[in-house]
Write a protein that holds these residues in place. Structure first.
Motif, short mmCIF file in Angstrom:
data_model
loop_
_atom_site.label_atom_id
_atom_site.label_comp_id
_atom_site.label_asym_id
_atom_site.label_seq_id
_atom_site.Cartn_x
_atom_site.Cartn_y
_atom_site.Cartn_z
N UNK A 108 -5.01 -1.68 7.94
CA UNK A 108 -4.53 -1.49 6.58
C UNK A 108 -4.11 -2.81 5.94
N UNK A 109 -3.53 -3.70 6.75
CA UNK A 109 -3.05 -4.97 6.22
C UNK A 109 -4.22 -5.88 5.84
N UNK A 110 -5.28 -5.83 6.62
CA UNK A 110 -6.47 -6.59 6.26
C UNK A 110 -7.08 -6.04 4.97
N UNK A 111 -7.06 -4.73 4.82
CA UNK A 111 -7.60 -4.12 3.60
C UNK A 111 -6.76 -4.51 2.38
N UNK A 112 -5.42 -4.43 2.53
CA UNK A 112 -4.55 -4.82 1.41
C UNK A 112 -4.70 -6.30 1.09
N UNK A 113 -4.87 -7.11 2.14
CA UNK A 113 -5.10 -8.55 1.92
C UNK A 113 -6.39 -8.76 1.14
N UNK A 114 -7.46 -8.08 1.54
CA UNK A 114 -8.74 -8.22 0.86
C UNK A 114 -8.68 -7.76 -0.59
N UNK A 115 -7.78 -6.82 -0.87
CA UNK A 115 -7.63 -6.31 -2.23
C UNK A 115 -6.69 -7.17 -3.08
N UNK A 116 -6.12 -8.21 -2.47
CA UNK A 116 -5.23 -9.10 -3.20
C UNK A 116 -3.87 -8.53 -3.49
N UNK A 118 -1.17 -8.53 -1.33
CA UNK A 118 -0.09 -9.08 -0.53
C UNK A 118 0.29 -10.51 -0.92
N UNK A 119 1.58 -10.76 -0.89
CA UNK A 119 2.11 -12.10 -1.14
C UNK A 119 1.90 -12.97 0.09
N UNK A 120 1.42 -14.18 -0.11
CA UNK A 120 1.29 -15.12 1.00
C UNK A 120 2.66 -15.75 1.25
N UNK A 137 -2.75 -16.25 7.88
CA UNK A 137 -2.66 -17.07 6.67
C UNK A 137 -1.39 -16.79 5.88
N UNK A 138 -0.47 -15.99 6.43
CA UNK A 138 0.78 -15.69 5.75
C UNK A 138 0.76 -14.42 4.93
N UNK A 139 -0.37 -13.73 4.90
CA UNK A 139 -0.42 -12.47 4.14
C UNK A 139 0.42 -11.39 4.82
N UNK A 140 0.48 -11.43 6.13
CA UNK A 140 1.34 -10.51 6.89
C UNK A 140 1.68 -11.17 8.22
#
Length: 347
Positions: A108-116, A118-120, A137-140
């Motif tokens: 889910x975190x990779x999906x949210x990262x790909x969707x932009x 998440x805060x880095x 990369x700091x997204x999670x």
């Protein structure tokens, strides 16, 4: 994704939002005894959506409040599937309520990262913790190295299993082994993915042939084992530990193939309380908070904490090194297929 599927997903998401608001069986906690920020529209409270149970998240919130008494905290706890459905509904309405998400469904975190979404943010304590993400990369950031094992009812099982294969072949577990539904539980999804990586899908066919049962959630399957309805289950470490503390006749058994599931924490890019959210993530990685993680019966991301002997947990470095390695992007790509295959098999 077809328009029909999207419409169904949106409808389910809206229904789940109603369930969250009504508090039907899910935990919703506020530090002041007031209405939660999700109910009264107050955006000054730090709002956390999490799949962590009260036995884990409660002490951490308490410690954070002691350090930052001026920050109000509100959290809602549910299975990862329900959390993601609620977030989707909020996105469709154009009003995201949460500042932080902390679950164990890594894809889910990779999906949210790909969707932009998440805060880095790279916490200052990053160099002091074990980081299981090669592409970090700091997204999670991992906040614990959760483990799953074979949880046995000691009144039912005299000789603990020594391998995952035992569960699929031993008559002792015939019609008496449970697995949480990966459609509802992030840890269940990851455990299914890890076991498939190690043994192939045939392993689940063997489990089904031996009468394994699908449970509604990670907490429910451990409850059913504690109550004697099941002889054993695939269980989460700290959920099992909380039951053991209450006197349940349970024991966690770890086969050589260790199921280690990181629990990432992330800040939403549109978080209403971003500064407070960053302070919470920083606190979550401190020695104080990570000691609370260990004391709750799960594996922290720091090695400078004391591990309670009573839970028989692997040390952080051991969980980090021995855990079955998997490509999380591949898990994300196969997520819908994995859930569907599991659902079809364990009808």
């Amino acid at each position: 994704m077809s328009k029909k599927f999207f419409s169904v997903l949106l409808l389910v998401s809206m229904l789940l939002t109603t369930i969250f608001a009504a508090g039907c069986g899910e935990e919703s906690k506020s530090d002041g005894g007031q209405k939660s920020s999700a109910q009264n529209g107050n955006t000054k409270k730090l709002v956390i959506y999490t799949s962590m149970k009260e036995s884990l998240i409660g002490g951490i919130i308490e410690g954070f409040k002691k350090k930052y008494p001026d920050i109000e905290v509100d959290y809602q706890s549910a299975g990862a599937g329900k959390i993601m459905a609620k977030l989707e509904a909020e996105r469709q309405s154009g009003h995201l309520l949460a500042d932080i998400i902390w679950t164990s469904e890594v894809p889910d975190f990779y999906e949210m990262k790909n969707q932009g979404l998440l805060e880095v943010f790279k916490p200052e304590a990053l160099s002091e913790v074990l980081n299981p993400f090669d592409d970090y990369d700091g997204s999670f950031t991992a906040a614990r190295l959760g483990t799953l094992g074979i949880v046995i009812n000691t009144n039912k099982v005299e000789n603990p299993p020594t391998s995952w294969e035992n569960i699929a072949t031993d008559p002792l577990y015939k019609n008496s082994f449970g697995i949480a539904d990966p459609a509802l539980s992030g840890t269940a999804l990851m455990s299914v993915a890890l076991l498939e990586k190690q043994f192939g899908w045939d392993y689940f066919i063997q489990l089904k042939d031996n009468g394994a049962k699908k449970s509604k959630g990670s907490g429910r399957v451990v409850d059913d084992t504690a109550d004697g309805n099941l002889n054993a289950c695939l269980g989460v470490d700290y959920i099992t530990a909380a039951k053991i503390d209450k006197g349940a006749p349970l024991q966690m058994v770890y086969p050589n193939e260790l199921l280690m599931v990181p629990s990432p924490v992330a800040i939403f890019k549109d978080a209403p309380n971003k500064d407070s959210a960053k302070k919470f993530v920083e606190y979550l990685l401190t020695q104080e908070a990570q000691q609370k993680v260990a004391d709750a019966g799960t594996v922290p991301v720091r090695s400078d904490v004391k591990m309670p002997e009573k839970y028989n947990l692997p040390l952080p470095a051991e969980a980090f090194e021995k855990g079955i390695k998997i490509n999380y992007n591949e898990v994300l790509e196969k997520k819908e297929d994995t859930v569907q295959k599991f659902s079809d098999l364990f009808k």
